[in-house]
Design a protein around this motif. Structure first.
Motif, short mmCIF file in Angstrom:
data_model
loop_
_atom_site.label_atom_id
_atom_site.label_comp_id
_atom_site.label_asym_id
_atom_site.label_seq_id
_atom_site.Cartn_x
_atom_site.Cartn_y
_atom_site.Cartn_z
N LEU A 1 0.82 -1.21 0.00
CA LEU A 1 0.00 0.00 0.00
C LEU A 1 0.85 1.26 0.00
CD1 LEU A 1 -2.87 -1.11 2.38
CD2 LEU A 1 -3.01 -0.70 -0.06
N GLU A 2 1.97 1.25 0.71
CA GLU A 2 2.87 2.41 0.68
C GLU A 2 3.45 2.60 -0.72
OE1 GLU A 2 5.61 1.61 3.86
OE2 GLU A 2 4.26 2.41 5.38
N GLY A 3 3.76 1.49 -1.39
CA GLY A 3 4.27 1.56 -2.76
C GLY A 3 3.23 2.16 -3.69
N ILE A 4 1.97 1.75 -3.53
CA ILE A 4 0.89 2.30 -4.35
C ILE A 4 0.77 3.80 -4.11
CG2 ILE A 4 -1.63 2.34 -4.66
CD1 ILE A 4 -1.56 -0.71 -4.07
N ALA A 5 0.81 4.20 -2.84
CA ALA A 5 0.69 5.62 -2.51
C ALA A 5 1.84 6.43 -3.11
CB ALA A 5 0.65 5.81 -0.99
N LEU A 6 3.04 5.90 -3.00
CA LEU A 6 4.20 6.61 -3.56
C LEU A 6 4.08 6.72 -5.08
CD1 LEU A 6 6.93 7.93 -3.11
CD2 LEU A 6 7.97 5.67 -3.25
N LEU B 1 -3.51 10.05 3.37
CA LEU B 1 -4.02 9.65 4.69
C LEU B 1 -4.91 8.41 4.60
CD1 LEU B 1 -4.80 13.16 6.20
CD2 LEU B 1 -2.98 11.59 6.91
N ILE B 2 -5.70 8.31 3.53
CA ILE B 2 -6.54 7.13 3.34
C ILE B 2 -5.67 5.90 3.13
CG2 ILE B 2 -8.21 6.02 1.78
CD1 ILE B 2 -9.35 8.90 1.32
N VAL B 3 -4.64 6.02 2.30
CA VAL B 3 -3.73 4.88 2.09
C VAL B 3 -3.10 4.48 3.41
CG1 VAL B 3 -1.56 4.15 1.02
CG2 VAL B 3 -3.28 5.34 -0.33
N ASN B 4 -2.66 5.46 4.19
CA ASN B 4 -2.05 5.15 5.49
C ASN B 4 -3.05 4.45 6.41
OD1 ASN B 4 0.31 5.42 7.30
ND2 ASN B 4 -1.17 6.57 8.52
N ALA B 5 -4.29 4.92 6.43
CA ALA B 5 -5.31 4.27 7.27
C ALA B 5 -5.56 2.84 6.81
CB ALA B 5 -6.61 5.08 7.23
N LEU B 6 -5.55 2.60 5.51
CA LEU B 6 -5.72 1.23 5.00
C LEU B 6 -4.53 0.36 5.39
CD1 LEU B 6 -7.24 1.95 1.48
CD2 LEU B 6 -8.43 1.06 3.49
N VAL B 7 -3.32 0.92 5.32
CA VAL B 7 -2.13 0.19 5.74
C VAL B 7 -2.25 -0.21 7.20
CG1 VAL B 7 0.34 0.44 6.24
CG2 VAL B 7 -0.56 1.16 4.03
N GLU B 8 -2.73 0.71 8.02
CA GLU B 8 -2.87 0.47 9.46
C GLU B 8 -4.13 -0.32 9.79
OE1 GLU B 8 -0.63 1.24 11.79
OE2 GLU B 8 0.69 2.05 10.24
N GLU B 9 -4.89 -0.67 8.75
CA GLU B 9 -6.15 -1.40 8.90
C GLU B 9 -7.14 -0.65 9.79
OE1 GLU B 9 -5.25 -5.44 10.00
OE2 GLU B 9 -4.28 -5.84 8.07
#
Length: 197
Positions: free
Chosen positions: A42-47, A105-113
């Motif tokens: 997910l971090e890769g997708i966000a980047l 922030l949405i990607v980060n929230a998804l990463v953190e579940e």
């Protein structure tokens, strides 16, 4: 004899508990490994999204001497300007930056579940609520009808994403997230902020 059996039973119970503890530790490490892999994905997708959005909106590529222009999106800016005053243009850019920050922030929230936060951010910052807020503070008459259509499509995809996030199923969430990004890109490929002449 009974004393030695009870000692043997204790030794077996201890061995059994030790094995269970080792198995639990192994499962915990496997779960952590899977979580980290999902987080990196997910971090890769966000980047990747951030790089594409920033490069598409901020750069103009000039061909080298003797090269032909092969990709119009990279070599010339054919977007329609939305005529806004300097202050309205700055306010509109701030809204667009807020959208980009919200995506991160949405990607980060998804990463953190943290699906509740992801849903809330999507609804309040990308959905129709944000559209109403933006239109209340800007002059909608300055925006072409096609811009409004693209904005409505963007907000509709965000609402759909917000509806699917509670499933916690990334195979359903990520395609809807991708639709939000497609809506962003479609608008940025068509329009740019211009100033009244």
């Amino acid at each position: 004899m009974t004393l030695s059996l009870s000692c043997q039973d204790r030794a077996q119970k201890y061995e059994c508990l030790r094995n269970l503890d080792q198995n639990f530790t192994g499962m915990r490490l496997t779960c952590h490994h899977i979580y980290r892999e999902k987080q990196f994905l997910l971090e890769g997708i966000a980047l990747g999204v951030l790089c594409v959005v920033l490069s598409a909106g901020c750069t103009e590529v000039e061909p080298r001497h003797g090269e032909q222009r092969s990709n119009l999106y990279l070599t010339s800016d054919t977007r329609q300007p939305v005529p806004l005053s300097s202050s309205a243009g700055k306010e509109h850019r701030a809204v667009m930056l807020q959208h980009l920050e919200t995506i991160q922030l949405i990607v980060n929230a998804l990463v953190e579940e943290d699906y509740e936060i992801a849903k809330g951010l999507t609804e309040s910052h990308l959905g129709f609520f944000m559209h109403r807020q933006a239109m209340a503070s800007q002059q909608p008459e300055n925006f072409p009808p096609a811009y409004h259509d693209l904005a409505m499509a963007h907000h509709a995809t965000a609402e759909e994403l917000a509806r699917i996030i509670p499933t916690k199923d990334l195979k359903q969430i990520l395609p809807r997230f991708n639709n939000v990004l497609k809506a962003c890109v479609a608008c940025h490929l068509e329009f740019k902020v211009g100033e009244h002449s």
